[in-house]
Design a protein around this motif. Structure first.
Motif, PDB file in Angstrom:
ATOM      1  N   GLU A  57      -2.804   1.132  10.394  1.00  0.00           N
ATOM      2  CA  GLU A  57      -2.740   1.167   8.924  1.00  0.00           C
ATOM      3  C   GLU A  57      -1.583   0.316   8.388  1.00  0.00           C
ATOM      4  O   GLU A  57      -1.708  -0.343   7.353  1.00  0.00           O
ATOM      5  CB  GLU A  57      -2.593   2.611   8.451  1.00  0.00           C
ATOM      6  N   LEU A  60      -2.513  -3.254   7.666  1.00  0.00           N
ATOM      7  CA  LEU A  60      -3.224  -3.426   6.392  1.00  0.00           C
ATOM      8  C   LEU A  60      -2.239  -3.454   5.232  1.00  0.00           C
ATOM      9  O   LEU A  60      -2.348  -4.297   4.334  1.00  0.00           O
ATOM     10  CB  LEU A  60      -4.263  -2.319   6.191  1.00  0.00           C
ATOM     11  N   SER A  74      -8.045  -6.467  -3.443  1.00  0.00           N
ATOM     12  CA  SER A  74      -9.379  -6.014  -3.039  1.00  0.00           C
ATOM     13  C   SER A  74     -10.026  -6.984  -2.052  1.00  0.00           C
ATOM     14  O   SER A  74     -10.682  -6.556  -1.091  1.00  0.00           O
ATOM     15  CB  SER A  74     -10.278  -5.839  -4.255  1.00  0.00           C
ATOM     16  N   VAL A  77      -8.362  -6.353   1.343  1.00  0.00           N
ATOM     17  CA  VAL A  77      -8.837  -5.099   1.946  1.00  0.00           C
ATOM     18  C   VAL A  77     -10.245  -5.291   2.493  1.00  0.00           C
ATOM     19  O   VAL A  77     -10.560  -4.864   3.610  1.00  0.00           O
ATOM     20  CB  VAL A  77      -8.793  -3.932   0.934  1.00  0.00           C
ATOM     21  N   ASN A  78     -11.093  -5.959   1.741  1.00  0.00           N
ATOM     22  CA  ASN A  78     -12.456  -6.241   2.167  1.00  0.00           C
ATOM     23  C   ASN A  78     -12.467  -7.115   3.414  1.00  0.00           C
ATOM     24  O   ASN A  78     -13.219  -6.874   4.357  1.00  0.00           O
ATOM     25  CB  ASN A  78     -13.212  -6.906   1.014  1.00  0.00           C
ATOM     26  N   TYR A  80     -10.052  -7.474   5.656  1.00  0.00           N
ATOM     27  CA  TYR A  80      -9.554  -6.632   6.751  1.00  0.00           C
ATOM     28  C   TYR A  80     -10.691  -5.787   7.329  1.00  0.00           C
ATOM     29  O   TYR A  80     -10.867  -5.711   8.546  1.00  0.00           O
ATOM     30  CB  TYR A  80      -8.420  -5.745   6.227  1.00  0.00           C
ATOM     31  N   SER A  81     -11.465  -5.181   6.446  1.00  0.00           N
ATOM     32  CA  SER A  81     -12.568  -4.319   6.878  1.00  0.00           C
ATOM     33  C   SER A  81     -13.653  -5.083   7.632  1.00  0.00           C
ATOM     34  O   SER A  81     -14.325  -4.518   8.502  1.00  0.00           O
ATOM     35  CB  SER A  81     -13.195  -3.620   5.666  1.00  0.00           C
ATOM     36  N   LYS A  82     -13.835  -6.355   7.314  1.00  0.00           N
ATOM     37  CA  LYS A  82     -14.838  -7.169   8.014  1.00  0.00           C
ATOM     38  C   LYS A  82     -14.370  -7.560   9.414  1.00  0.00           C
ATOM     39  O   LYS A  82     -15.190  -7.728  10.314  1.00  0.00           O
ATOM     40  CB  LYS A  82     -15.148  -8.435   7.217  1.00  0.00           C
ATOM     41  N   GLN A  85     -12.446  -3.571  13.448  1.00  0.00           N
ATOM     42  CA  GLN A  85     -13.555  -2.661  13.718  1.00  0.00           C
ATOM     43  C   GLN A  85     -13.114  -1.206  13.803  1.00  0.00           C
ATOM     44  O   GLN A  85     -13.934  -0.305  13.680  1.00  0.00           O
ATOM     45  CB  GLN A  85     -14.244  -3.107  15.009  1.00  0.00           C
ATOM     46  N   SER A  86     -11.824  -0.987  14.022  1.00  0.00           N
ATOM     47  CA  SER A  86     -11.306   0.376  14.088  1.00  0.00           C
ATOM     48  C   SER A  86      -9.813   0.364  13.790  1.00  0.00           C
ATOM     49  O   SER A  86      -9.097  -0.544  14.226  1.00  0.00           O
ATOM     50  CB  SER A  86     -11.560   0.965  15.485  1.00  0.00           C
ATOM     51  N   THR A  87      -9.355   1.353  13.051  1.00  0.00           N
ATOM     52  CA  THR A  87      -7.932   1.507  12.773  1.00  0.00           C
ATOM     53  C   THR A  87      -7.420   2.661  13.621  1.00  0.00           C
ATOM     54  O   THR A  87      -7.913   3.786  13.511  1.00  0.00           O
ATOM     55  CB  THR A  87      -7.688   1.779  11.272  1.00  0.00           C
TER      56      THR A  87
END
Length: 183
Positions: A57, A60, A74, A77-78, A80-82, A85-87
């Protein structure tokens, strides 16, 4: 211009053949990949074919903290999410690892920031299944972490060199013993 070069510590292996299957991503990779998405697209695809890309975390937070607007925040964050695969969660063992790293490196000098310490502590905890992937060599004490491979990505600005590190538990134990004997 989309050249990617991989330098391995041993000529008879490839990234896909590395034994550990998780790659802990540092903030500096996310920053460069976000700045140069075309140049990093192939690398990210290749990395995802051989590894599960993970982070913490705090990465991020560090990645998004320089955002200039809510829209920019935003987008990051988007992005990062792409990629991630796991935090991975932080727990007392990771914090204990961080405290031990600080103790071991006291005489070595140099300053590691908190996020880098958390990444190193996480790499120690998951030493059997995870590598650290980072650009800034000064953030990784090479006396405790071996370089497994280096990946070079050409961008319009320069070449970005990222290294894959693994925790060297034997060197760590030897340094702990040395610190105890010095006190």
């Amino acid at each position: 211009m989309n050249a990617i070069n991989v330098l391995l510590s041993s000529f008879d292996i490839s990234l896909k053949n590395l034994s550990k299957k998780h790659l802990l991503i540092d903030t500096n990779f996310l920053i460069d990949a976000f700045r140069f998405p075309v140049q990093f697209k192939l690398l990210i695809e290749n990395l995802k074919n051989g590894f599960t890309l993970v982070s913490i975390e705090a990465t991020l937070v560090e990645f998004t903290k320089g955002s200039k607007s809510i829209v920019d925040f935003s987008k990051k964050v988007n992005y990062y999410s792409k990629i991630i695969q796991s935090t991975l969660p932080l727990d007392p063992q990771i914090h204990n690892n961080v405290a031990n790293i600080i103790k071991v490196l006291l005489k070595k000098g140099g300053q590691l920031n908190y996020v880098d310490c958390l990444l190193l502590g996480t790499t120690m905890k998951y030493k059997d299944s995870l590598y650290l992937f980072t650009k800034d060599r000064s953030d990784v004490p090479i006396s405790l972490f071996n370089t497994v491979a280096t990946v070079i990505v050409e961008t319009a600005d320069n070449n970005c060199a990222f290294s894959i590190y693994e925790f060297n538990e034997e060197a760590y134990k030897n340094m702990l013993i040395q610190r105890v004997q010095e006190t």
